[in-house]
Design an enzyme around this catalytic site. Structure first.
Site, mmCIF file in Angstrom:
data_model
loop_
_atom_site.group_PDB
_atom_site.id
_atom_site.type_symbol
_atom_site.label_atom_id
_atom_site.label_comp_id
_atom_site.label_asym_id
_atom_site.label_seq_id
_atom_site.Cartn_x
_atom_site.Cartn_y
_atom_site.Cartn_z
ATOM 1 N N LYS A 41 -7.212 8.327 -5.993
ATOM 2 C CA LYS A 41 -6.478 9.558 -6.301
ATOM 3 C C LYS A 41 -6.688 9.897 -7.774
ATOM 4 O O LYS A 41 -5.741 10.204 -8.504
ATOM 5 C CB LYS A 41 -4.990 9.404 -5.985
ATOM 6 C CG LYS A 41 -4.671 9.495 -4.509
ATOM 7 C CD LYS A 41 -4.957 10.895 -3.927
ATOM 8 C CE LYS A 41 -3.987 11.923 -4.449
ATOM 9 N NZ LYS A 41 -4.254 13.276 -3.862
ATOM 10 N N ASP A 76 -5.871 11.004 0.535
ATOM 11 C CA ASP A 76 -5.362 11.881 1.584
ATOM 12 C C ASP A 76 -6.484 12.434 2.452
ATOM 13 O O ASP A 76 -6.355 12.525 3.678
ATOM 14 C CB ASP A 76 -4.519 13.020 0.979
ATOM 15 C CG ASP A 76 -5.128 13.610 -0.282
ATOM 16 O OD1 ASP A 76 -6.063 13.016 -0.844
ATOM 17 O OD2 ASP A 76 -4.655 14.678 -0.712
ATOM 18 N N ASP A 122 -3.246 -0.033 7.836
ATOM 19 C CA ASP A 122 -2.304 0.164 8.939
ATOM 20 C C ASP A 122 -2.670 1.402 9.748
ATOM 21 O O ASP A 122 -2.577 1.394 10.986
ATOM 22 C CB ASP A 122 -0.880 0.314 8.395
ATOM 23 C CG ASP A 122 -0.223 -1.028 8.113
ATOM 24 O OD1 ASP A 122 -0.956 -2.019 7.937
ATOM 25 O OD2 ASP A 122 1.020 -1.088 8.074
ATOM 26 N N ASP A 174 -3.275 -1.031 1.676
ATOM 27 C CA ASP A 174 -2.172 -1.362 2.570
ATOM 28 C C ASP A 174 -1.908 -0.214 3.540
ATOM 29 O O ASP A 174 -1.731 -0.415 4.749
ATOM 30 C CB ASP A 174 -0.928 -1.662 1.742
ATOM 31 C CG ASP A 174 0.107 -2.484 2.500
ATOM 32 O OD1 ASP A 174 -0.188 -2.928 3.623
ATOM 33 O OD2 ASP A 174 1.206 -2.685 1.965
ATOM 34 N N TYR A 226 1.381 -2.786 -6.767
ATOM 35 C CA TYR A 226 1.968 -4.047 -6.300
ATOM 36 C C TYR A 226 1.963 -5.134 -7.375
ATOM 37 O O TYR A 226 2.147 -6.311 -7.070
ATOM 38 C CB TYR A 226 1.208 -4.557 -5.072
ATOM 39 C CG TYR A 226 1.447 -3.767 -3.803
ATOM 40 C CD1 TYR A 226 2.171 -2.582 -3.807
ATOM 41 C CD2 TYR A 226 0.931 -4.205 -2.588
ATOM 42 C CE1 TYR A 226 2.368 -1.860 -2.642
ATOM 43 C CE2 TYR A 226 1.143 -3.499 -1.415
ATOM 44 C CZ TYR A 226 1.857 -2.314 -1.448
ATOM 45 O OH TYR A 226 2.061 -1.610 -0.288
#
Length: 280
Positions: free
Chosen positions: A114, A147, A175, A171, A67
């Site tokens: 990751k 993941d 959610d 982010d 971002y």
């Protein structure tokens, strides 16, 4: 010039998809160096979901990562987006996460990453988390791939306490976490800066599809203001407002908004909260 002690409760800001002006939220976060995005996710007593007693906190690095806003077209049809990870920002947010755990009597911090794929960028972030963890021997530290963390939190969210991660992952995971307790209408957040400036906002966006229909759930925005009051050490007022909101939700479908399976509109739900504030 804004005071270094300023605290703001902010409504949702819309961002055009695939075109238009840059994200205003990102602009605010960069302008005021709001480096830590705190997103608590807690079950609402009286509103049942398949997951009971969820109580996690996501600490999201707020100023860089995917971002950071650095994108360009290499040649027609080929676009490159830069993921920026720095040691200073990573150490800062990791230290914030561990300090948050200590101050709020939390037991564990999980670094989500990751680094198996993005070995340099996420590798640096993970190294910084490991370095900071050594200074907090009383806080359990673990590492999870993004993941794998998504799988684990849907299997059993009680496996997690405080989680710290780069911008994009926070982010996504926040959610996902909101879905465990009833949706984005219930989840507040705070953007904490290094100089004392802080902006508090709901996790959800602007929902233009229901604008003007009195359908919006104001809970996340109200609880964001509650977070602001707690940040300002006004705990007495924070507890009163929080209790009134949660009591209104627990009262039943007639006082809940539609996203929670209720029949109340935004106005009537807000009136119920205000009534409980004046009678208790």
């Amino acid at each position: 010039k804004l005071s270094q002690a300023i605290k703001i409760a902010q409504g949702p800001l819309g961002t055009p998809i695939g075109k238009g002006h840059p994200s205003l939220n990102l602009t605010l976060r960069k302008t005021f160096d709001l480096f830590a995005n705190v997103r608590p996710c807690r079950s609402v007593i009286g509103y049942e979901t398949p997951y009971a007693d969820v109580d996690t906190v996501i600490i999201r690095e707020n100023t860089e990562g995917e971002y950071c806003g650095v994108e360009h077209e290499v040649v027609p049809g080929v676009v490159q987006s830069i993921k920026l990870i720095t040691k200073d920002a990573s150490l800062r947010v990791a230290n914030f996460a561990f300090d948050y755990a200590v101050r709020n009597n939390r037991k564990k911090v999980t670094a989500v990453h990751k680094a198996n794929i993005m070995k340099m960028s996420d590798g640096l972030f993970l190294e910084c988390c490991r370095e900071v963890a050594q200074r907090f021997p009383d806080i359990e530290f673990e590492e999870r791939l993004l993941d794998k963390a998504c799988l684990m939190i849907t299997e059993d969210p009680h496996q997690f306490d405080v989680m710290v991660m780069p911008n994009l992952y926070g982010d996504i995971l926040s959610d996902l976490s909101a879905g465990l307790i009833g949706g984005l209408g219930l989840t507040p957040s705070g953007n904490i800066g290094a100089t004392g400036i802080a902006i508090f906002e709901s996790v959800h966006g602007t929902a233009p599809d229901i604008a003007g229909q009195d359908k919006a759930n104001p809970t996340a925005l109200i609880l964001s203001a509650v977070m602001m009051l707690r940040h300002m050490n006004l705990d007495k007022y924070a507890e009163r407002i929080s209790a009134a909101v949660l009591d209104a939700i627990a009262a039943g479908p007639e006082t809940r908004t539609g996203d929670l399976g209720g029949t109340a509109g935004c106005s009537s739900f807000t009136a119920t909260v205000c009534e409980r504030l004046t009678t208790k």
